[in-house]
Design an enzyme around this catalytic site. Structure first.
Site, PDB file in Angstrom:
ATOM      1  N   HIS A 161       0.835  -1.215   0.000  1.00  0.00           N
ATOM      2  CA  HIS A 161       0.000   0.000   0.000  1.00  0.00           C
ATOM      3  C   HIS A 161       0.863   1.255   0.000  1.00  0.00           C
ATOM      4  CE1 HIS A 161       0.931   1.089   4.160  1.00  0.00           C
ATOM      5  NE2 HIS A 161       1.028  -0.219   4.322  1.00  0.00           N
ATOM      6  N   HIS A 180      11.880  -1.031 -12.517  1.00  0.00           N
ATOM      7  CA  HIS A 180      11.609  -2.454 -12.673  1.00  0.00           C
ATOM      8  C   HIS A 180      11.647  -3.119 -11.308  1.00  0.00           C
ATOM      9  CE1 HIS A 180      12.980  -6.610 -14.434  1.00  0.00           C
ATOM     10  NE2 HIS A 180      11.846  -6.680 -13.779  1.00  0.00           N
TER      11      HIS A 180
HETATM   12  O1  JB3 Z   1      14.455 -11.946 -15.584  1.00  0.00           O
HETATM   13  C1  JB3 Z   1      13.386 -11.844 -16.173  1.00  0.00           C
HETATM   14  C2  JB3 Z   1      12.115 -12.390 -15.586  1.00  0.00           C
HETATM   15  N1  JB3 Z   1      13.299 -11.232 -17.352  1.00  0.00           N
HETATM   16  C3  JB3 Z   1      14.421 -10.620 -18.028  1.00  0.00           C
HETATM   17  C4  JB3 Z   1      14.022  -9.255 -18.562  1.00  0.00           C
HETATM   18  C5  JB3 Z   1      13.560  -8.316 -17.449  1.00  0.00           C
HETATM   19  O2  JB3 Z   1      15.129  -8.660 -19.264  1.00  0.00           O
HETATM   20  C6  JB3 Z   1      14.885 -11.488 -19.183  1.00  0.00           C
HETATM   21  O3  JB3 Z   1      15.288 -12.761 -18.663  1.00  0.00           O
HETATM   22  C7  JB3 Z   1      16.036 -10.828 -19.920  1.00  0.00           C
HETATM   23  O4  JB3 Z   1      17.143 -10.723 -19.084  1.00  0.00           O
HETATM   24  C8  JB3 Z   1      15.619  -9.427 -20.351  1.00  0.00           C
HETATM   25  O5  JB3 Z   1      14.601  -9.611 -21.300  1.00  0.00           O
HETATM   26  P1  JB3 Z   1      14.807  -9.000 -22.784  1.00  0.00           P
HETATM   27  O6  JB3 Z   1      15.105  -7.579 -22.704  1.00  0.00           O
HETATM   28  O7  JB3 Z   1      13.670  -9.447 -23.608  1.00  0.00           O
HETATM   29  O8  JB3 Z   1      16.165  -9.703 -23.253  1.00  0.00           O
HETATM   30  P2  JB3 Z   1      16.485 -10.444 -24.616  1.00  0.00           P
HETATM   31  O9  JB3 Z   1      15.851 -11.793 -24.581  1.00  0.00           O
HETATM   32  O10 JB3 Z   1      17.942 -10.331 -24.789  1.00  0.00           O
HETATM   33  O11 JB3 Z   1      15.747  -9.641 -25.758  1.00  0.00           O
HETATM   34  C9  JB3 Z   1      16.065  -8.309 -26.076  1.00  0.00           C
HETATM   35  C10 JB3 Z   1      15.452  -8.104 -27.450  1.00  0.00           C
HETATM   36  O12 JB3 Z   1      15.429  -6.694 -27.750  1.00  0.00           O
HETATM   37  C11 JB3 Z   1      16.279  -8.810 -28.534  1.00  0.00           C
HETATM   38  O13 JB3 Z   1      15.420  -9.561 -29.359  1.00  0.00           O
HETATM   39  C12 JB3 Z   1      16.933  -7.642 -29.294  1.00  0.00           C
HETATM   40  O14 JB3 Z   1      17.058  -7.938 -30.675  1.00  0.00           O
HETATM   41  C13 JB3 Z   1      15.938  -6.531 -29.061  1.00  0.00           C
HETATM   42  N2  JB3 Z   1      16.529  -5.209 -29.115  1.00  0.00           N
HETATM   43  C14 JB3 Z   1      17.713  -4.805 -28.627  1.00  0.00           C
HETATM   44  N3  JB3 Z   1      17.880  -3.506 -28.892  1.00  0.00           N
HETATM   45  C15 JB3 Z   1      15.905  -4.173 -29.684  1.00  0.00           C
HETATM   46  C16 JB3 Z   1      16.759  -3.078 -29.543  1.00  0.00           C
HETATM   47  N4  JB3 Z   1      14.691  -4.093 -30.264  1.00  0.00           N
HETATM   48  C17 JB3 Z   1      14.313  -2.880 -30.725  1.00  0.00           C
HETATM   49  N5  JB3 Z   1      13.118  -2.730 -31.310  1.00  0.00           N
HETATM   50  N6  JB3 Z   1      15.105  -1.768 -30.636  1.00  0.00           N
HETATM   51  C18 JB3 Z   1      16.338  -1.829 -30.061  1.00  0.00           C
HETATM   52  O15 JB3 Z   1      17.019  -0.818 -29.978  1.00  0.00           O
END
Ligand code: JB3
Length: 210
Positions: free
Chosen positions: A136, A145
């Site tokens: 609360h 986050h």
């Molecule tokens: O720990 C938990 C429960 N979740 C984590 C989350 C909070 O952060 C997770 O395990 C990961 O550590 C992380 O998730 P995220 O950010 O989805 O990580 P990853 O799986 O590496 O995906 C990042 C995605 O963003 C990749 O597919 C990249 O290609 C994409 N990306 C990176 N830079 C981008 C950019 N996409 C866009 N549109 N623009 C960008 O500049």
């Protein structure tokens, strides 16, 4: 505001979690943007199509982006880049418990099993991840986050762009600044200044990053 076309910004692990929550909540996702058209989200059943880049979102009326990337610094840059685009309403997993008196701002995410209690305020683009507890009168700042199973006691204040690591505990009334990192499993018993990194039980400052 009625969201017509929600676009996930990012297609990785966090995007998968958000898509799952949206599908469970009956919220239609129109597409996702990612530098990698074959991003992990494409493996999920019900995955929306990969749409063009940012111009696709900012030029089309009715497109409402929502950040679906975990990296807080990248998220902050994207928020700036999108400027005054209308972001999507928060995506809230139906298994989350959100008090009627709590507020979740645009672009927010509340994961499965999370609790957001009476009079808590979650600012824009904040992440309340799986099983987190926001008690609360807590205020969670812009693009902050609160990690999975983290727990914020009553009246805690979390600044903008701050990460509360997985399973961390923040005692009631503690104030945590902006751009802070609270390590996973830490127990925060006293206020934390902007840009500091704290870890351990009780949490101790191990660095100042701002
Ligand atoms: O720990 C938990 C429960 N979740 C984590 C989350 C909070 O952060 C997770 O395990 C990961 O550590 C992380 O998730 P995220 O950010 O989805 O990580 P990853 O799986 O590496 O995906 C990042 C995605 O963003 C990749 O597919 C990249 O290609 C994409 N990306 C990176 N830079 C981008 C950019 N996409 C866009 N549109 N623009 C960008 O500049």
């Amino acid at each position: 505001m009625t969201d017509t076309h929600i676009i996930l910004i990012g297609g990785g692990g966090h995007a998968k979690v958000m898509l799952d929550a949206a599908l469970c909540a009956g919220v239609a996702i129109h597409g996702f943007i990612d530098d990698d058209p074959d991003a992990p989200i494409t493996k999920l059943r019900g995955c929306p199509g990969h749409v063009g880049g940012f111009d696709e979102v900012t030029s089309r009326t009715g497109c409402c982006p929502i950040l679906a990337i975990g990296d807080l610094e990248l998220r902050a840059r994207l928020i700036d880049r999108f400027g005054d685009v209308d972001f999507a309403s928060p995506i809230i997993h139906p298994s989350a418990i959100v008090s009627a008196s709590a507020g979740i701002a645009l672009g927010g995410f509340v994961g499965p099993g999370a609790v957001v209690n009476a009079d808590a305020k979650v600012c824009s683009h904040a992440i309340i991840n799986s099983g987190a507890i926001v008690e609360h009168d807590v205020r969670v700042g812009i693009n902050a986050h609160v990690g999975p199973r983290a727990a914020l006691g009553g009246g805690v204040v979390v600044g903008n762009h701050t990460l509360i690591g997985i399973g961390a505990v923040v005692l009631p009334g503690v104030k945590i600044g902006s751009s802070v990192v609270v390590g996973g499993g830490a127990v925060v018993t006293q206020d934390v200044g902007d840009g500091e990194t704290v870890v351990g039980v009780p949490a101790r400052v191990v660095g100042v990053g701002v």
